[in-house]
Enzyme design. Sequence first.
Site, PDB file in Angstrom:
ATOM      1  NE  ARG A 130      11.459  15.775 -59.230  1.00 10.29           N
ATOM      2  CZ  ARG A 130      11.249  14.635 -58.921  1.00 10.29           C
ATOM      3  NH1 ARG A 130      10.997  14.121 -57.701  1.00 10.29           N
ATOM      4  NH2 ARG A 130      11.002  13.613 -60.082  1.00 10.29           N
ATOM      5  CE1 TYR A 164      17.455  19.308 -61.489  1.00 15.77           C
ATOM      6  CE2 TYR A 164      15.840  18.601 -60.030  1.00 15.77           C
ATOM      7  CZ  TYR A 164      16.449  18.630 -61.113  1.00 15.77           C
ATOM      8  OH  TYR A 164      15.741  18.289 -62.195  1.00 15.77           O
ATOM      9  CE  LYS A 219       7.179  18.516 -61.356  1.00 14.76           C
ATOM     10  NZ  LYS A 219       8.212  18.014 -61.889  1.00 14.76           N
ATOM     11  CG  HIS A 246       4.083  15.541 -62.947  1.00 16.91           C
ATOM     12  ND1 HIS A 246       4.818  14.238 -62.903  1.00 16.91           N
ATOM     13  CD2 HIS A 246       4.628  16.437 -63.559  1.00 16.91           C
ATOM     14  CE1 HIS A 246       6.006  14.769 -63.118  1.00 16.91           C
ATOM     15  NE2 HIS A 246       6.069  16.023 -63.582  1.00 16.91           N
ATOM     16  CB  SER A 282      10.426  13.050 -63.801  1.00 17.99           C
ATOM     17  OG  SER A 282       9.366  13.581 -62.548  1.00 17.99           O
ATOM     18  CB  CYS A 340       8.036   9.426 -69.150  1.00 20.30           C
ATOM     19  SG  CYS A 340       8.879   8.306 -67.655  1.00 20.30           S
ATOM     20  CG  ASP A 396       6.457  19.577 -65.035  1.00 21.28           C
ATOM     21  OD1 ASP A 396       6.686  18.408 -65.152  1.00 21.28           O
ATOM     22  OD2 ASP A 396       6.763  20.122 -63.869  1.00 21.28           O
ATOM     23  NE  ARG A 438      15.079  18.276 -65.404  1.00 28.53           N
ATOM     24  CZ  ARG A 438      14.089  17.414 -65.471  1.00 28.53           C
ATOM     25  NH1 ARG A 438      13.096  18.397 -66.105  1.00 28.53           N
ATOM     26  NH2 ARG A 438      13.693  16.505 -65.255  1.00 28.53           N
TER      27      ARG A 438
HETATM   28  P1  GTP Z   1      10.053  16.226 -66.479  1.00 29.53           P
HETATM   29  O1  GTP Z   1      10.376  17.733 -66.847  1.00 29.53           O
HETATM   30  O2  GTP Z   1      11.074  15.331 -65.725  1.00 29.53           O
HETATM   31  O3  GTP Z   1       8.772  16.122 -65.970  1.00 29.53           O
HETATM   32  O4  GTP Z   1      10.071  15.302 -67.748  1.00 29.53           O
HETATM   33  P2  GTP Z   1       9.300  15.266 -69.105  1.00 29.53           P
HETATM   34  O5  GTP Z   1       8.168  14.232 -68.860  1.00 29.53           O
HETATM   35  O6  GTP Z   1       8.795  16.637 -69.554  1.00 29.53           O
HETATM   36  O7  GTP Z   1      10.289  14.354 -70.111  1.00 29.53           O
HETATM   37  P3  GTP Z   1      10.778  14.798 -71.562  1.00 29.53           P
HETATM   38  O8  GTP Z   1       9.676  15.347 -72.730  1.00 29.53           O
HETATM   39  O9  GTP Z   1      11.719  16.057 -71.332  1.00 29.53           O
HETATM   40  O10 GTP Z   1      11.310  13.661 -72.270  1.00 29.53           O
HETATM   41  C1  GTP Z   1      12.541  12.897 -71.411  1.00 29.53           C
HETATM   42  C2  GTP Z   1      13.201  11.838 -72.158  1.00 29.53           C
HETATM   43  O11 GTP Z   1      12.415  11.116 -72.935  1.00 29.53           O
HETATM   44  C3  GTP Z   1      14.078  12.618 -73.238  1.00 29.53           C
HETATM   45  O12 GTP Z   1      15.367  12.195 -73.416  1.00 29.53           O
HETATM   46  C4  GTP Z   1      13.213  12.307 -74.594  1.00 29.53           C
HETATM   47  O13 GTP Z   1      14.053  12.395 -75.777  1.00 29.53           O
HETATM   48  C5  GTP Z   1      12.667  10.960 -74.459  1.00 29.53           C
HETATM   49  N1  GTP Z   1      11.217  10.802 -74.999  1.00 29.53           N
HETATM   50  C6  GTP Z   1      10.271  12.123 -75.063  1.00 29.53           C
HETATM   51  N2  GTP Z   1       9.311  11.613 -75.835  1.00 29.53           N
HETATM   52  C7  GTP Z   1       9.669  10.163 -76.220  1.00 29.53           C
HETATM   53  C8  GTP Z   1       8.973   9.434 -77.277  1.00 29.53           C
HETATM   54  O14 GTP Z   1       8.070   9.678 -77.699  1.00 29.53           O
HETATM   55  N3  GTP Z   1       9.792   8.234 -77.502  1.00 29.53           N
HETATM   56  C9  GTP Z   1      11.034   7.991 -76.921  1.00 29.53           C
HETATM   57  N4  GTP Z   1      11.339   6.809 -77.398  1.00 29.53           N
HETATM   58  N5  GTP Z   1      11.516   8.764 -76.226  1.00 29.53           N
HETATM   59  C10 GTP Z   1      11.041   9.985 -75.735  1.00 29.53           C
HETATM   60  C1  SPV Z   2      10.358  16.687 -62.887  1.00 27.29           C
HETATM   61  O1  SPV Z   2      11.362  15.870 -62.308  1.00 27.29           O
HETATM   62  O2  SPV Z   2       9.070  16.057 -62.964  1.00 27.29           O
HETATM   63  C2  SPV Z   2      10.644  18.050 -63.595  1.00 27.29           C
HETATM   64  C3  SPV Z   2      12.107  18.610 -63.139  1.00 27.29           C
HETATM   65  O3  SPV Z   2       9.813  18.474 -63.789  1.00 27.29           O
HETATM   66  S1  SPV Z   2      11.632  19.217 -61.340  1.00 27.29           S
HETATM   67  O4  SPV Z   2      11.264  20.489 -61.492  1.00 27.29           O
HETATM   68  O5  SPV Z   2      13.161  19.212 -60.805  1.00 27.29           O
HETATM   69  O6  SPV Z   2      10.858  18.436 -60.526  1.00 27.29           O
HETATM   70 MN    MN Z   3       7.826  17.084 -64.037  1.00 21.44          MN
END
Ligand code: GTP
Ligand code: SPV
Ligand code: MN
Length: 610
Positions: free
Chosen positions: A73, A225, A234, A254, A276, A278, A301, A396
């Site tokens: 983004r 993207y 979003k 979110h 994002s 996290c 999400d 992704r």
């Molecule tokens: P968006 O799709 O961008 O909104 O992200 P999200 O919040 O869904 O994050 P996602 O679960 O995909 O995790 C993003 C990164 O954080 C990945 O590389 C994971 O491996 C890492 N991660 C997720 N949960 C944990 C956790 O509990 N501990 C640690 N150390 N890393 C984590």
């Molecule tokens: C984020 O960045 O928080 C996502 C991926 O979930 S996107 O849909 O590209 O915003």
């Molecule tokens: Mn997100």
Amino acid sequence: MTTAVERWVEEQAKLTKPDRIYWCDGSEEEARRILEIGIYREKIGAEQVFHQLNHKNWPDAFLHRSHPTDVARTEHLTYVCHPGKETAGPNNNWMDPVEAKQKLTKLSDGCMRGKTMYVIPYMMGHPDSPYSKACIQITDVSYVVVSMRIMTRMSRSVLEKIGTSRVPTVGTSRVPTVGTSRVPTVGDSDNFVKGFHSVGDFDPNKRFIMHFPDEHLVWSIGSGYGGNALLGKKCFSLRIASWLGLKEGWLAEHMVIIGIEDPQGNITYVAAALPSACGKTNLAMLESPLPGYKVWTLGDDIAWMNIGPDGRLWAINPEAGLFGVAPGTSMNTNPNMIKTLKGEKFYPTLFTNTALNIDTNEPWWEGLDGPVPANLVDWQGKKWTPGNKAAHPNSRFTVSIYDCPTLSKEFDNPKGVPISAIIFGGRRTHLIPLVVESFNWQNGVFSGVRMGSETTSAAVHKEGVLRRDPMAMLPFCGYNMGNYFSHWLNMGRKMANPPKIFSVNWFRVDDDGEFIWPGFGENIRVLKWIVDRVNEPDKIGAKETPLGFIPQLKDLYLDGLDIPKEKLEKLFEVDIKDWGAELTDVKNFLEKFGENLPEEMWDEYNKIKG
Ligand code: GTP
Ligand code: SPV
Ligand code: MN
């Protein structure tokens, strides 16, 4: 007689001048045809196409590589165009709507020449839900069409809904300073969300993602993207929907939605906001190592939350798919996601900007199970050499939620699920405890408001920089966040039985820079404490601190965890004298909202400051 949708599509075609207009029906057959064309184009060496992956190991999965400048983004090119700058607030880029439209009209003139304009009718939310919205997106990218089929409920029947669905009620909000913006009366037949999308020539200098909240319009040009191009996500479901939520008295957030089942079979529903990249997707599909506990997935999400007739907060996930971060996903960290990706219920699954194992024709990314393959091409299709990233850090996958083995049986319930706890969490290597329970709604809202997180690769910017990200909504709140905080406070006042609010941080590190908390599945131990505090607050212990209630080690179920006690204790250190810099940073941030910041937030700030 032409319909409002046909008239709108005609107008866009007049501007963009496509060779063809194609109305999508959302069928599997249609998706197969579009993919076949993309695969053929790959074979003849064209760009922006699909590569079929090893069907035996990754059923119906395809790899797509995006333009190399277009992998995340672009918050600096994202605008919210309210008639007044104050309405957009210091948290948004703003442009006057008239000026913005002139600019976009110029950039869009003839932008689909030689291309097909796809018209995508889709719903955000279950079609029978009183909270769902009917939408139309136009795009000139087949990858976007196939992605939208996965991420939303795409169907011709949406066209019948438009014209019969109710006009949103406007003017119920009690927030004072939004009065300057004009809400047009939307005619019944015009009641759909409009998304205009074209990749133009991918020129980053001609890239804009613009929102016109009062017109329910998103206009995005120059990027293919995810969050910039899948306009239901979003752009609509957060930026525009948050504005609708303010006007109509609900919340677009979110947030993950999960059901946590305990050994007695009771399910407690929880919504959690993390910025994002996290950990939302991981939390949404958590596989519990604790016997008798199970997490059911409703969303990873976005949550739309309304106050139900019972005075509780009810959440639906407006999406139907998962657009998740690939790196770090494995059988070890998130087995349910690997199973989802290999699921065969819904066609197809897409991978974007991962690496490719050319011996086995499988996708690959850093952190996937097994040894690093000998012959890889990187996310740009070039031979990979060790020391470089093979997959893009923000590579992704796009996969249907119906392929998720832990999908909640309530997922398609039009009413949603009742939320008992809200969790706010950031990525903080220092200072912030593993988990804190807020004293009350107002105190909990402040824990969301003062939230900070270290930046990730989900957006184009320097990584690892601490920034304030209230409720994980900084890039997604479609209006002045000062008013958004008031809206949160008002929502609490309107509920007979508001959820308890907690905050978490999985990411605190030790002196060697290693994560102290194992995270992922083990996060169930924190969820168990949260659920117990919600359901049996007298039975489960906690210690009062200036931030809120924090568990003592004896209050957490830690059996089977092999972490020294001294290390674990570090996760709960709250020493307010270490908080000087943090509180100064929070204060500077709050001051940006001036008169729009509700007084209650300063009250809460002063309580912590002591
Ligand atoms: P968006 O799709 O961008 O909104 O992200 P999200 O919040 O869904 O994050 P996602 O679960 O995909 O995790 C993003 C990164 O954080 C990945 O590389 C994971 O491996 C890492 N991660 C997720 N949960 C944990 C956790 O509990 N501990 C640690 N150390 N890393 C984590
Ligand atoms: C984020 O960045 O928080 C996502 C991926 O979930 S996107 O849909 O590209 O915003
Ligand atoms: Mn997100």
